[in-house]
Design a protein around this motif. Structure first.
Motif, PDB file in Angstrom:
ATOM      1  N   LEU A  49      21.576 -52.140   1.970  1.00 52.42           N
ATOM      2  CA  LEU A  49      21.980 -50.762   2.208  1.00 52.42           C
ATOM      3  C   LEU A  49      22.531 -50.130   0.927  1.00 52.42           C
ATOM      4  O   LEU A  49      22.183 -48.999   0.582  1.00 52.42           O
ATOM      5  CB  LEU A  49      23.029 -50.710   3.318  1.00 52.42           C
ATOM      6  CG  LEU A  49      23.624 -49.328   3.615  1.00 52.42           C
ATOM      7  CD1 LEU A  49      22.550 -48.365   4.112  1.00 52.42           C
ATOM      8  CD2 LEU A  49      24.756 -49.447   4.641  1.00 52.42           C
ATOM      9  N   ILE A 132      28.026 -42.864   6.029  1.00 53.36           N
ATOM     10  CA  ILE A 132      27.536 -43.759   7.083  1.00 53.36           C
ATOM     11  C   ILE A 132      28.644 -43.875   8.117  1.00 53.36           C
ATOM     12  O   ILE A 132      29.658 -44.534   7.884  1.00 53.36           O
ATOM     13  CB  ILE A 132      27.182 -45.163   6.535  1.00 53.36           C
ATOM     14  CG1 ILE A 132      26.153 -45.073   5.411  1.00 53.36           C
ATOM     15  CG2 ILE A 132      26.683 -46.062   7.667  1.00 53.36           C
ATOM     16  CD1 ILE A 132      24.786 -44.610   5.854  1.00 53.36           C
ATOM     17  N   ARG A 138      27.881 -49.187  18.955  1.00 46.89           N
ATOM     18  CA  ARG A 138      26.528 -48.653  18.846  1.00 46.89           C
ATOM     19  C   ARG A 138      26.247 -47.541  19.854  1.00 46.89           C
ATOM     20  O   ARG A 138      25.098 -47.161  20.078  1.00 46.89           O
ATOM     21  CB  ARG A 138      25.469 -49.752  19.001  1.00 46.89           C
ATOM     22  CG  ARG A 138      25.620 -50.846  17.968  1.00 46.89           C
ATOM     23  CD  ARG A 138      24.397 -51.714  17.929  1.00 46.89           C
ATOM     24  NE  ARG A 138      24.561 -52.786  16.949  1.00 46.89           N
ATOM     25  CZ  ARG A 138      23.552 -53.412  16.372  1.00 46.89           C
ATOM     26  NH1 ARG A 138      22.316 -53.085  16.658  1.00 46.89           N
ATOM     27  NH2 ARG A 138      23.773 -54.367  15.500  1.00 46.89           N
ATOM     28  N   GLU A 140      25.744 -44.019  20.968  1.00 53.25           N
ATOM     29  CA  GLU A 140      25.372 -42.799  20.251  1.00 53.25           C
ATOM     30  C   GLU A 140      25.488 -41.551  21.120  1.00 53.25           C
ATOM     31  O   GLU A 140      25.170 -40.458  20.685  1.00 53.25           O
ATOM     32  CB  GLU A 140      23.925 -42.917  19.762  1.00 53.25           C
ATOM     33  CG  GLU A 140      23.695 -44.014  18.739  1.00 53.25           C
ATOM     34  CD  GLU A 140      24.181 -43.618  17.355  1.00 53.25           C
ATOM     35  OE1 GLU A 140      24.424 -44.513  16.543  1.00 53.25           O
ATOM     36  OE2 GLU A 140      24.316 -42.410  17.083  1.00 53.25           O
ATOM     37  N   ARG A 149      26.446 -36.391  14.379  1.00 51.57           N
ATOM     38  CA  ARG A 149      25.027 -36.211  14.067  1.00 51.57           C
ATOM     39  C   ARG A 149      24.718 -34.766  13.708  1.00 51.57           C
ATOM     40  O   ARG A 149      23.764 -34.470  13.001  1.00 51.57           O
ATOM     41  CB  ARG A 149      24.176 -36.646  15.263  1.00 51.57           C
ATOM     42  CG  ARG A 149      24.110 -38.155  15.440  1.00 51.57           C
ATOM     43  CD  ARG A 149      22.955 -38.535  16.341  1.00 51.57           C
ATOM     44  NE  ARG A 149      23.056 -37.929  17.657  1.00 51.57           N
ATOM     45  CZ  ARG A 149      23.745 -38.453  18.658  1.00 51.57           C
ATOM     46  NH1 ARG A 149      24.429 -39.563  18.484  1.00 51.57           N
ATOM     47  NH2 ARG A 149      23.781 -37.864  19.831  1.00 51.57           N
ATOM     48  N   SER A 156      22.174 -39.416   5.312  1.00 52.34           N
ATOM     49  CA  SER A 156      21.627 -39.803   6.605  1.00 52.34           C
ATOM     50  C   SER A 156      22.731 -39.822   7.651  1.00 52.34           C
ATOM     51  O   SER A 156      23.147 -40.875   8.117  1.00 52.34           O
ATOM     52  CB  SER A 156      20.964 -41.197   6.510  1.00 52.34           C
ATOM     53  OG  SER A 156      19.933 -41.205   5.565  1.00 52.34           O
ATOM     54  N   GLU A 158      22.764 -39.239  10.677  1.00 50.11           N
ATOM     55  CA  GLU A 158      22.408 -39.714  12.012  1.00 50.11           C
ATOM     56  C   GLU A 158      22.409 -41.233  12.094  1.00 50.11           C
ATOM     57  O   GLU A 158      22.376 -41.801  13.168  1.00 50.11           O
ATOM     58  CB  GLU A 158      21.039 -39.163  12.415  1.00 50.11           C
ATOM     59  CG  GLU A 158      19.841 -39.816  11.698  1.00 50.11           C
ATOM     60  CD  GLU A 158      19.659 -39.309  10.285  1.00 50.11           C
ATOM     61  OE1 GLU A 158      18.760 -39.825   9.577  1.00 50.11           O
ATOM     62  OE2 GLU A 158      20.398 -38.380   9.885  1.00 50.11           O
ATOM     63  N   ARG A 159      22.451 -41.937  10.958  1.00 50.37           N
ATOM     64  CA  ARG A 159      22.449 -43.391  10.978  1.00 50.37           C
ATOM     65  C   ARG A 159      23.877 -43.905  10.998  1.00 50.37           C
ATOM     66  O   ARG A 159      24.732 -43.400  10.297  1.00 50.37           O
ATOM     67  CB  ARG A 159      21.726 -43.939   9.750  1.00 50.37           C
ATOM     68  CG  ARG A 159      20.269 -43.493   9.659  1.00 50.37           C
ATOM     69  CD  ARG A 159      19.548 -44.236   8.561  1.00 50.37           C
ATOM     70  NE  ARG A 159      20.221 -44.090   7.280  1.00 50.37           N
ATOM     71  CZ  ARG A 159      19.948 -44.853   6.224  1.00 50.37           C
ATOM     72  NH1 ARG A 159      19.055 -45.807   6.312  1.00 50.37           N
ATOM     73  NH2 ARG A 159      20.589 -44.656   5.081  1.00 50.37           N
ATOM     74  N   TYR A 161      26.636 -47.405  11.252  1.00 49.81           N
ATOM     75  CA  TYR A 161      26.855 -48.837  11.081  1.00 49.81           C
ATOM     76  C   TYR A 161      27.353 -49.387  12.413  1.00 49.81           C
ATOM     77  O   TYR A 161      28.190 -48.755  13.074  1.00 49.81           O
ATOM     78  CB  TYR A 161      27.917 -49.074   9.996  1.00 49.81           C
ATOM     79  CG  TYR A 161      28.296 -50.524   9.817  1.00 49.81           C
ATOM     80  CD1 TYR A 161      27.645 -51.311   8.871  1.00 49.81           C
ATOM     81  CD2 TYR A 161      29.281 -51.108  10.600  1.00 49.81           C
ATOM     82  CE1 TYR A 161      27.988 -52.645   8.722  1.00 49.81           C
ATOM     83  CE2 TYR A 161      29.615 -52.441  10.457  1.00 49.81           C
ATOM     84  CZ  TYR A 161      28.972 -53.200   9.521  1.00 49.81           C
ATOM     85  OH  TYR A 161      29.294 -54.533   9.370  1.00 49.81           O
ATOM     86  N   ALA A 163      24.119 -50.316  13.347  1.00 52.30           N
ATOM     87  CA  ALA A 163      22.708 -50.159  13.693  1.00 52.30           C
ATOM     88  C   ALA A 163      21.842 -49.919  12.469  1.00 52.30           C
ATOM     89  O   ALA A 163      20.678 -50.323  12.421  1.00 52.30           O
ATOM     90  CB  ALA A 163      22.540 -49.019  14.695  1.00 52.30           C
ATOM     91  N   VAL A 164      22.401 -49.266  11.444  1.00 51.89           N
ATOM     92  CA  VAL A 164      21.634 -48.963  10.238  1.00 51.89           C
ATOM     93  C   VAL A 164      21.122 -50.225   9.558  1.00 51.89           C
ATOM     94  O   VAL A 164      20.115 -50.198   8.837  1.00 51.89           O
ATOM     95  CB  VAL A 164      22.499 -48.127   9.266  1.00 51.89           C
ATOM     96  CG1 VAL A 164      23.665 -48.938   8.726  1.00 51.89           C
ATOM     97  CG2 VAL A 164      21.663 -47.573   8.129  1.00 51.89           C
ATOM     98  N   ASP A 166      19.868 -52.851  11.044  1.00 56.40           N
ATOM     99  CA  ASP A 166      18.777 -53.500  11.771  1.00 56.40           C
ATOM    100  C   ASP A 166      17.434 -53.331  11.080  1.00 56.40           C
ATOM    101  O   ASP A 166      16.562 -54.207  11.155  1.00 56.40           O
ATOM    102  CB  ASP A 166      18.697 -52.944  13.199  1.00 56.40           C
ATOM    103  CG  ASP A 166      19.904 -53.340  14.039  1.00 56.40           C
ATOM    104  OD1 ASP A 166      20.629 -54.278  13.635  1.00 56.40           O
ATOM    105  OD2 ASP A 166      20.133 -52.706  15.084  1.00 56.40           O
TER     106      ASP A 166
END
Length: 628
Positions: A49, A132, A138, A140, A149, A156, A158-159, A161, A163-164, A166
């Motif tokens: 990342l 981030i 997780r 959302e 978001r 980014s 919308e991403r 941690y 999940a980012v 994965d």
């Protein structure tokens, strides 16, 4: 790497973990546990990342999360890849967060969604900074998630941690060797001033401190550290997270500290075969007040000793604690600027003398006059330190750095003396920092916030001795002409601008402040004024138990009396923190002139509970008087 540049030892900690530690071995035991295998894999994914975000060595990344597992994984990944971590208090007030994030000038921010929603992206000063959000569960679909978001301005948003991670493969190659001059982290020691002071700790500093800890404490792979101190303070971050990794040990952080959770925390010492407890004197005082059923909490055959850090350890408490629990105490002295510790009283006989801070280990210490000359044993002077564990300096503050780093010696601002055997004692402080419950509070910060409040003409802040916290933060506030102020109103506005740990435990509204000929506040007279006010019984002191309990709560939690009821507790009362809860219990003992039994201390979680306990004690006293 340039020829002749020493290589950081930090990489070897991760190499060791991957090569020689069983992947299933626990690294972190807590609500979100981590094995060594999971930790190593997580740090490599985070490395991917960082690579995607274009982060380079010595770039700064802000971390602000209440999720211990996330904070620890991210901090150690940053350490592994040579990126500088700036760990902040996720509960800090918005102005403080904005001040610190701005001062950090970071390339990226990893923070809880709640932090992002409160502070907003406007607090990130760099246009190229990435955001981030940290989303531990997780989920959302929450309101905060939708709000985050919807924000714009990060790469980014919308991403989140973890999940980012994965979609990212762990970096396969070994991270390159890092020079020991790499900046490991920055910890800010103040946040409400115009120039927050950030302590710069290099890989060399950090590795030196860890070598001392491991060798002096005798740590190894069978070590199980219990340390629930905050991760945005050095005692939690270094004498917990980093120490566990460098010793290939296990860190236990089973819960966030609260008074009512203390018995569960102690029960876990034997159940989890903990070997060392790292904590602060105020918590030790609470443990010492518990009932006899906890006398054997340190009696497990694996337990070795308690480490008391961050604040002055009263000699009487020290002796009582060791006599009752048969648990050796190691008393240590250090500062954020010395990574964590510099002088050690124990565990070896050579450095141990009860009532002292022991002797310097792996560093040099001197006590000097204002002119820089060494004082004789028994005489008082300023304690100065030199060694590989001393900070590089204050971040982007050359003048402040030069004021404390002189000819290679760090001037601590603490006044000390030695005896003829070379044991050191702290006898006072040149600088004004207040250490309350192990937390450093700068009175100038508190006063600055108070003076900014509407209706406040002037203010002064200082520390006063406290049996439970070492010191308590006390402020005197002068109203502007024609303005009426209340303690609860001041407290509410204060918390909009600064973190709760800086909120004074006592706020006194006064007509004027005592000043000398040059206009400077005379602190000795201000303290005497507070002592006089304490000696005057509060109005309504003869009221009913319910009214008196509510009045104590209003004063302790700095909230409007009208907002309190018997249902008030930590979940619905502003200002009811874990530290304020302990202060409330102590204030009840003073108000009602009694000593609460351990079972009573543990049972009080609401104001209704407090009233019930006090009424029961009052009824028992009346019954005894009647029988007599």
């Amino acid at each position: 790497m340039a020829s002749g540049c020493a290589v950081s030892e930090v990489s070897s900690w991760f190499d060791d973990a991957e090569r020689s530690i069983e992947p299933a071995k626990p690294f972190l035991v807590g609500p979100r546990s981590l094995s060594y295998g999971e930790l190593c894999e997580r740090t490599r994914r985070l490395g991917a990342l960082f690579q995607e975000l274009g982060l380079q060595r010595d770039d700064r990344v802000v971390v602000a999360t209440e999720d211990d597992s996330a904070a620890i994984s991210i901090f150690l990944a940053l350490l592994r890849y040579g990126i500088t971590a700036v760990v902040l208090d996720p509960q800090a007030a918005v102005p403080e967060l904005e001040s610190l994030i701005g001062a950090a000038d970071a390339r990226a921010l990893l923070a809880d969604r709640a932090v992002v929603a409160r502070a907003g992206l406007g607090s990130i000063k760099r246009a190229d900074a990435a955001l981030i959000p940290i989303d531990g569960d997780r989920a959302e679909s929450s309101f905060l998630g939708r709000l985050t978001r919807g924000l714009r301005g990060s790469r980014s948003p919308e991403r989140a941690y973890p999940a980012v991670l994965d979609a990212l493969a762990p970096l396969a190659q070994r991270p390159p060797d890092l020079p020991e001059s790499t900046l490991a982290y920055i910890l800010f020691t103040s946040g409400t001033t115009s120039q927050p002071k950030g302590v710069e700790i290099t890989h060399r500093n950090l590795a030196a401190q860890m070598r001392t800890f491991v060798r002096h404490y005798g740590l190894g792979r069978d070590t199980r550290l219990l340390n629930v101190l905050p991760l945005h303070h050095t005692d939690g971050l270094t004498q917990g997270v980093t120490l566990a990794l460098s010793a290939a040990a296990t860190l236990h952080r089973p819960l966030r500290f609260r008074v009512d959770r203390l018995p569960a925390l102690l029960d876990g010492i034997r159940a989890e075969r903990v070997t060392h407890l790292v904590t602060v004197p105020s918590v030790l005082a609470l443990i010492a007040n518990l009932g006899a059923e906890h006398d054997d909490c340190f009696a497990g055959e694996e337990f070795r000793f308690v480490i008391s850090t961050a604040a002055y350890l009263d000699e009487g408490l020290w002796r009582r604690f060791e006599a009752r629990f048969r648990a050796p105490m190691v008393n240590v002295y250090g500062l954020t600027e010395s990574v964590c510790e510099a002088l050690y009283c124990g565990p070896d006989p050579e450095t141990r003398r009860v009532g002292t801070i022991g002797k310097p280990v792996d560093c040099e210490a001197r006590i000097v006059t204002e002119a820089g000359e060494d004082v004789a044993p028994g005489e008082t002077g300023e304690l100065i330190l030199r060694g590989d564990n001393i900070m590089r300096g204050y971040f982007r503050m050359p003048d402040a750095t030069a004021a404390v780093l002189k000819d290679g010696w760090f001037h601590t601002g603490d006044l000390a003396a030695t005896d003829r055997d070379g044991f050191y004692r702290i006898v006072g402080r040149k600088k004004s920092v207040i250490i309350t419950g192990g937390m450093n509070v700068y009175p100038e910060d508190v006063t600055s916030v108070l003076r900014s409040l509407p209706g406040v003409l002037d203010a002064v802040t200082f520390g006063m001795p406290d049996p439970a916290w070492g010191e308590r933060v006390v402020s005197c506030v002068v109203p502007a002409a024609g303005r009426t102020l209340s303690v609860e109103g001041i407290a509410a506005q204060f918390l909009e601008r600064a973190s709760r740990e800086k909120l004074p435990l006592e706020i006194h509204i006064v007509a004027d402040l005592p000043r000398g000929p040059a206009g400077k506040v005379i602190l000795a007279e201000a303290r005497a004024m507070v002592e006089q006010r304490r000696a005057v019984p509060a109005e309504g002191g003869d009221g009913g138990i319910r009214e008196r309990v509510l009045a104590v709560a209003a004063g302790t939690f700095k909230t409007d009396l009208r907002s309190l009821s018997l249902e008030s507790d930590a979940g619905n009362t502003a200002g009811w923190s874990s530290l304020a809860h302990v202060e409330f219990l102590l204030a009840l003992e003073v108000e009602f002139e009694l000593r609460l039994a351990p079972r009573d201390l543990m049972s009080i979680v609401s104001l209704g509970d407090a009233v019930r306990v006090i009424e029961a004690r009052d009824a028992g006293d009346r019954s005894q008087r009647g029988a007599a």
